[in-house]
Design a protein around this motif. Structure first.
Motif, PDB file in Angstrom:
ATOM      1  N   THR A  66      -2.192   8.188  -5.367  1.00 31.80           N
ATOM      2  CA  THR A  66      -2.762   9.299  -4.616  1.00 31.80           C
ATOM      3  C   THR A  66      -1.858  10.526  -4.591  1.00 31.80           C
ATOM      4  O   THR A  66      -2.266  11.613  -5.018  1.00 31.80           O
ATOM      5  CB  THR A  66      -3.064   8.851  -3.173  1.00 31.80           C
ATOM      6  N   ARG A  67      -0.652  10.398  -4.109  1.00 32.72           N
ATOM      7  CA  ARG A  67       0.177  11.574  -3.835  1.00 32.72           C
ATOM      8  C   ARG A  67       0.641  12.277  -5.097  1.00 32.72           C
ATOM      9  O   ARG A  67       0.545  13.501  -5.196  1.00 32.72           O
ATOM     10  CB  ARG A  67       1.371  11.162  -2.968  1.00 32.72           C
TER      11      ARG A  67
ATOM     12  N   ILE B 264       0.265   3.876  -3.051  1.00 32.46           N
ATOM     13  CA  ILE B 264      -0.359   5.170  -2.765  1.00 32.46           C
ATOM     14  C   ILE B 264       0.476   6.334  -3.287  1.00 32.46           C
ATOM     15  O   ILE B 264      -0.049   7.426  -3.529  1.00 32.46           O
ATOM     16  CB  ILE B 264      -0.610   5.301  -1.249  1.00 32.46           C
TER      17      ILE B 264
ATOM     18  N   GLU C 243      -6.326   4.691   3.318  1.00 35.64           N
ATOM     19  CA  GLU C 243      -5.152   5.531   3.536  1.00 35.64           C
ATOM     20  C   GLU C 243      -5.304   6.871   2.826  1.00 35.64           C
ATOM     21  O   GLU C 243      -4.876   7.912   3.341  1.00 35.64           O
ATOM     22  CB  GLU C 243      -3.908   4.805   3.038  1.00 35.64           C
ATOM     23  N   THR C 244      -5.924   6.862   1.646  1.00 39.80           N
ATOM     24  CA  THR C 244      -6.156   8.116   0.917  1.00 39.80           C
ATOM     25  C   THR C 244      -7.075   9.037   1.696  1.00 39.80           C
ATOM     26  O   THR C 244      -6.819  10.245   1.807  1.00 39.80           O
ATOM     27  CB  THR C 244      -6.754   7.806  -0.466  1.00 39.80           C
TER      28      THR C 244
ATOM     29  N   VAL D 133       0.835  -1.204   0.000  1.00 37.14           N
ATOM     30  CA  VAL D 133       0.000   0.000   0.000  1.00 37.14           C
ATOM     31  C   VAL D 133       0.869   1.253   0.000  1.00 37.14           C
ATOM     32  O   VAL D 133       0.560   2.249  -0.675  1.00 37.14           O
ATOM     33  CB  VAL D 133      -0.951  -0.018   1.214  1.00 37.14           C
TER      34      VAL D 133
ATOM     35  N   VAL E   8      -5.789   1.028   0.320  1.00 35.46           N
ATOM     36  CA  VAL E   8      -5.349   2.229  -0.402  1.00 35.46           C
ATOM     37  C   VAL E   8      -6.383   3.340  -0.271  1.00 35.46           C
ATOM     38  O   VAL E   8      -6.048   4.512  -0.033  1.00 35.46           O
ATOM     39  CB  VAL E   8      -5.085   1.887  -1.880  1.00 35.46           C
TER      40      VAL E   8
END
Length: 336
Positions: free
Chosen positions: A161-162, A157, A265-266, A153, A262
């Protein structure tokens, strides 16, 4: 005057222990939510349980009337043994005798449910050796699985995401918080579609006695690691390509669990949720912060000193060898 002083003192008291008050409200809210769930489940499921009990009682009474040679005690002993075997995943029905619970694919599916802590409970170890191995296997495997999922993960991520949020923030100048919220919503919608809606539609087709709601229920119960075990795919009579089907379900559970982590965590990285979580955390004292800063500074200073000393030693080692003259020789040369 006294009322204003009392009010201000109460406000200061609340502000000083704000995290404790928030934590107390959190505990109270959680307990109320538990009671709310118990009330709803009891009011919804209790009538169905009562109807099922009445139906089974009538069916048992009719069976005893039709088979007078069989006593009620004998019937109950037989049913008790059947139910015990059913709890271990072994069925007495003729249409379920062809499915083995401990072939390789079924064992692989069982191992994945143990390591992911889903645990449907439809298949359990029968022997004492299997139970002992399951304990040892879980003690080692569950932390190993947590480490594996965390590492996966953490890498996913960054790209999912980032970097996208940072790209839209730098490239187009949008607010980072707004981009993060929109991205989390879009990612959640994609995950629900790919790991809940589409698999639910597929399970409703592959499983004969499952409708869409039951299939969606299975997907949610599985990927949230609740694992009630009332719906388990691949256990039907004459299931086609059962081995391949079990392997596919195992891969689906693993990938779906990663996708869920994921998404979680996002959402946890959203600025608003971080501020909300901090309301319930214990705040560090200023003295602890100062001690941590001083220790960090001392470690930094000592590391810089060690680096400087090592650089000086390297320079001395690299310098050409020069013979040093004694002070007496220098004085004699000056006198001459």
């Amino acid at each position: 005057m006294l009322q204003s002083l009392a009010g201000s003192s109460c406000v200061r008291l609340v502000e000083q222990h704000r995290s404790a008050w928030c934590f107390a409200l959190l505990v109270l809210g959680y307990l109320l939510y538990l009671v709310f769930g118990a009330v709803v489940f009891s009011s919804v499921e209790l009538p169905y349980e009562d109807l099922l009990r009445q139906e089974l009682g009538k069916l048992k009474q009719r069976f005893l009337e039709e088979h007078a040679c069989l006593s009620e005690q004998q019937l109950e002993q037989f049913l008790l043994r059947v139910l015990e075997a059913s709890n271990y995943g072994v069925s007495v029905l003729s249409n379920a005798s062809g499915n083995w619970n401990w072939d390789f694919t079924s064992s692989l599916f069982f191992a994945s449910t143990v390591l992911s802590t889903t645990g449907y409970g439809h298949t359990v170890p029968l022997s004492d050796g299997g139970k002992a191995f399951c304990i040892i296997y879980s003690v080692i495997g569950i932390p190993f699985t947590l480490l594996f999922l965390t590492a996966v993960v953490q890498r996913i991520i960054v790209y999912v995401t980032r970097r996208p949020v940072l790209y839209f923030h730098i490239r187009w100048g949008f607010s980072k918080q707004i981009v993060a919220i929109i991205h989390a919503i879009v990612l959640g919608f994609i995950t629900v579609s790919c790991f809940f809606l589409i698999p639910a539609a597929m399970f409703s087709v592959l499983e004969d006695d499952w409708n869409f709601l039951e299939s969606f229920y299975f997907c949610f119960i599985s990927l949230s690691t609740i694992g009630l075990g009332d719906y388990v795919p691949g256990e039907g009579y004459n299931q086609k390509f059962r081995e391949l089907y079990k392997i596919g379900i195992t891969c689906y559970l693993l990938l779906g669990l990663i996708a869920m982590l994921v998404v979680l965590e996002t959402f946890c990285e959203l600025h608003e949720l971080k501020k909300f979580r901090k309301l319930f955390y214990v705040k560090k004292d200023k003295e602890e912060d100062q001690v941590n800063i001083m220790e960090h500074d001392q470690l930094s200073f000592s590391s810089i000193s060690d680096q400087a000393a090592s650089m000086k030693d390297d320079q001395k080692a690299n310098e050409p060898f020069v013979t040093s003259q004694s002070p007496t020789s220098n004085d004699s040369s000056l006198n001459n």
